[in-house]
Design an enzyme around this catalytic site. Sequence first.
Site, PDB file in Angstrom:
ATOM      1  N   SER A   1       0.761  -1.162   0.108  1.00  0.00           N
ATOM      2  CA  SER A   1       0.051   0.140   0.064  1.00  0.00           C
ATOM      3  C   SER A   1       0.825   1.185   0.158  1.00  0.00           C
ATOM      4  O   SER A   1       1.805   1.264   0.248  1.00  0.00           O
ATOM      5  CB  SER A   1      -0.893   0.028   1.115  1.00  0.00           C
ATOM      6  OG  SER A   1      -0.486  -0.573   2.224  1.00  0.00           O
TER       7      SER A   1
ATOM      8  N   LYS B   1      -3.853   0.821  -3.245  1.00  0.00           N
ATOM      9  CA  LYS B   1      -4.296   0.892  -1.863  1.00  0.00           C
ATOM     10  C   LYS B   1      -3.860   1.899  -1.099  1.00  0.00           C
ATOM     11  O   LYS B   1      -2.318   2.049  -1.056  1.00  0.00           O
ATOM     12  CB  LYS B   1      -4.198  -0.345  -1.100  1.00  0.00           C
ATOM     13  CG  LYS B   1      -4.518   0.027   0.285  1.00  0.00           C
ATOM     14  CD  LYS B   1      -4.496  -1.504   1.087  1.00  0.00           C
ATOM     15  CE  LYS B   1      -4.604  -1.193   2.783  1.00  0.00           C
ATOM     16  NZ  LYS B   1      -4.545  -2.816   3.568  1.00  0.00           N
TER      17      LYS B   1
ATOM     18  N   ASP C   1      -7.456   2.769   3.137  1.00  0.00           N
ATOM     19  CA  ASP C   1      -7.473   2.233   4.547  1.00  0.00           C
ATOM     20  C   ASP C   1      -7.038   3.082   5.453  1.00  0.00           C
ATOM     21  O   ASP C   1      -5.947   3.876   5.474  1.00  0.00           O
ATOM     22  CB  ASP C   1      -6.284   0.956   4.459  1.00  0.00           C
ATOM     23  CG  ASP C   1      -6.335   0.222   5.736  1.00  0.00           C
ATOM     24  OD1 ASP C   1      -7.110   0.585   6.708  1.00  0.00           O
ATOM     25  OD2 ASP C   1      -5.462  -0.604   5.823  1.00  0.00           O
TER      26      ASP C   1
ATOM     27  N   GLU D   1     -11.424   0.620   3.724  1.00  0.00           N
ATOM     28  CA  GLU D   1     -10.913  -0.291   4.954  1.00  0.00           C
ATOM     29  C   GLU D   1     -10.854   0.066   6.265  1.00  0.00           C
ATOM     30  O   GLU D   1     -10.402   1.212   6.628  1.00  0.00           O
ATOM     31  CB  GLU D   1      -9.564  -0.942   4.365  1.00  0.00           C
ATOM     32  CG  GLU D   1      -9.257  -1.893   5.345  1.00  0.00           C
ATOM     33  CD  GLU D   1      -7.735  -2.688   4.919  1.00  0.00           C
ATOM     34  OE1 GLU D   1      -7.495  -2.561   3.521  1.00  0.00           O
ATOM     35  OE2 GLU D   1      -7.143  -3.392   5.806  1.00  0.00           O
TER      36      GLU D   1
ATOM     37  N   LYS E   1      -6.445 -11.482   7.628  1.00  0.00           N
ATOM     38  CA  LYS E   1      -5.207 -11.675   7.921  1.00  0.00           C
ATOM     39  C   LYS E   1      -5.115 -12.947   8.909  1.00  0.00           C
ATOM     40  O   LYS E   1      -5.519 -12.670  10.035  1.00  0.00           O
ATOM     41  CB  LYS E   1      -4.774 -10.351   8.661  1.00  0.00           C
ATOM     42  CG  LYS E   1      -4.488  -9.242   7.644  1.00  0.00           C
ATOM     43  CD  LYS E   1      -4.210  -7.972   8.606  1.00  0.00           C
ATOM     44  CE  LYS E   1      -3.883  -6.880   7.609  1.00  0.00           C
ATOM     45  NZ  LYS E   1      -3.551  -5.607   8.336  1.00  0.00           N
TER      46      LYS E   1
HETATM   47  O1  OSB Z   1      -3.912  -2.130   8.180  1.00  0.00           O
HETATM   48  O2  OSB Z   1      -3.696  -3.272   6.440  1.00  0.00           O
HETATM   49  C1  OSB Z   1      -3.296  -2.716   7.408  1.00  0.00           C
HETATM   50  C2  OSB Z   1       0.353  -2.667   7.291  1.00  0.00           C
HETATM   51  C3  OSB Z   1       1.175  -2.755   8.505  1.00  0.00           C
HETATM   52  C4  OSB Z   1      -0.027  -2.815   9.323  1.00  0.00           C
HETATM   53  C5  OSB Z   1      -1.499  -2.823   8.910  1.00  0.00           C
HETATM   54  C6  OSB Z   1      -1.791  -2.756   7.667  1.00  0.00           C
HETATM   55  C7  OSB Z   1      -0.775  -2.690   6.824  1.00  0.00           C
HETATM   56  C8  OSB Z   1      -1.108  -2.680   5.293  1.00  0.00           C
HETATM   57  C9  OSB Z   1      -0.096  -2.994   4.608  1.00  0.00           C
HETATM   58  O3  OSB Z   1      -2.160  -1.961   4.933  1.00  0.00           O
HETATM   59  C10 OSB Z   1      -0.406  -3.903   3.512  1.00  0.00           C
HETATM   60  C11 OSB Z   1       0.474  -4.082   2.483  1.00  0.00           C
HETATM   61  O4  OSB Z   1       1.351  -4.957   2.904  1.00  0.00           O
HETATM   62  O5  OSB Z   1       0.319  -3.590   1.536  1.00  0.00           O
HETATM   63 MG    MG Z   2      -5.986  -2.615   7.192  1.00  0.00          MG
END
Ligand code: OSB
Ligand code: MG
Length: 371
Positions: free
Chosen positions: A136, A162, A189, A215, A264
């Site tokens: 992201s 994202k 997100d 998100e 996750k």
């Molecule tokens: O909220 O999805 C999340 C990374 C670290 C902690 C929380 C989140 C994330 C990401 C990264 O959004 C997802 C990615 O690796 O692209």
């Molecule tokens: Mg997230």
Amino acid sequence: MKLKQVDLHKIRIPLCHHFETSYGRWTSIDKVIVKSYFDEGIVFSECVADPHMGYTYETPETAAFVLKQHILPLLWEKSISGPEEYWRLVEPLRGHPMTKACLDNAFWILKARLDGQSLAAATGGQRTTIDSGGVSVGIQDSEAEFMEIVKERIGRGARRIKLKIKPGWDRTPLECFRKHWPEMDLMVDANNAYDYHRDREFLTSIDQYNLLMFEQPLDAKDIYYHARLQEKIDTPVCLDESIHHPYHARLAVEIKACKIINIKQARCGGLTPAKEIHDIATANGVDCWCGGMIETGIGMTVNTAVASWPNMTYPNAVYANAGFLQEDLIDPPTVVDEKGQVAVPSAAGLGVEVNEKTLDRFTVEHKELRP
Ligand code: OSB
Ligand code: MG
């Protein structure tokens, strides 16, 4: 399956570029790599909790403590039939899903290896390749930096973007992005940075940006107000932080709090409960995709198995760590092909090797735990 010893490697791997969310900025990742010695062989897994205490209360330190004091004493010298029995033993311990997950996944990896199956096949996977959503785009200091990083991602073949957002960094990146890429697949997100009452104007104006999903807009403790919000907007609400037990998935689908769940496995306690959440979502017409925690290839390869499950409908946070982490721990590395896909490892067990020399180089603290 019997555990004889567990080594905890606290690691720190620098990032090539900082990464910022609504709750903190990373310049490195700090994780615990768990080396489990079973009678039947050695398995590596990863505790993906990070030190910020912004995504969850778990950290690498709490993981080490809870494993030593609470989880391993339930397991030492016991013959355990597999991951389901492990999950029954640890489920009554309150909380700490990311810590429980590293051993749940270790039991699954061992079971898959002993059965001669890939982790994906052992857990119900049905795909040989999965769609990669890429890393992201974090919160940036300026619009110029934002444009630079988005252009770089798109130049490298990203098919969906994202964006991390928070109050004060939301309309700027969204308007900037939509001005240049009106049609491209886009999602945001918020990592629970908005308040249903305080931020109602922004929250209910989200449809104008034509997003794949929004998100975790609201608090990690909340499910109810997400349902109120979903009622008011067409953009699918996707829950991440709110779903950390199958119970939450049942509640969320029942009160229609979301149209999508970001699975996750680590946030839910590992592959066993994650699979249950996947099945609850499937039975109730809620789509899923597999998110990540900026982990090493060890955790990400477990996520690749999750991404191979049938109801994973959107691109997943499985991508090449090269160019993002200074170095990764697995061999072969994760590769995204020209179609934006990642091959699901087909070898028995985890399906990739852990480079122990690299692991040792990035280990900042090492503990050996025995009965
Ligand atoms: O909220 O999805 C999340 C990374 C670290 C902690 C929380 C989140 C994330 C990401 C990264 O959004 C997802 C990615 O690796 O692209
Ligand atoms: Mg997230």
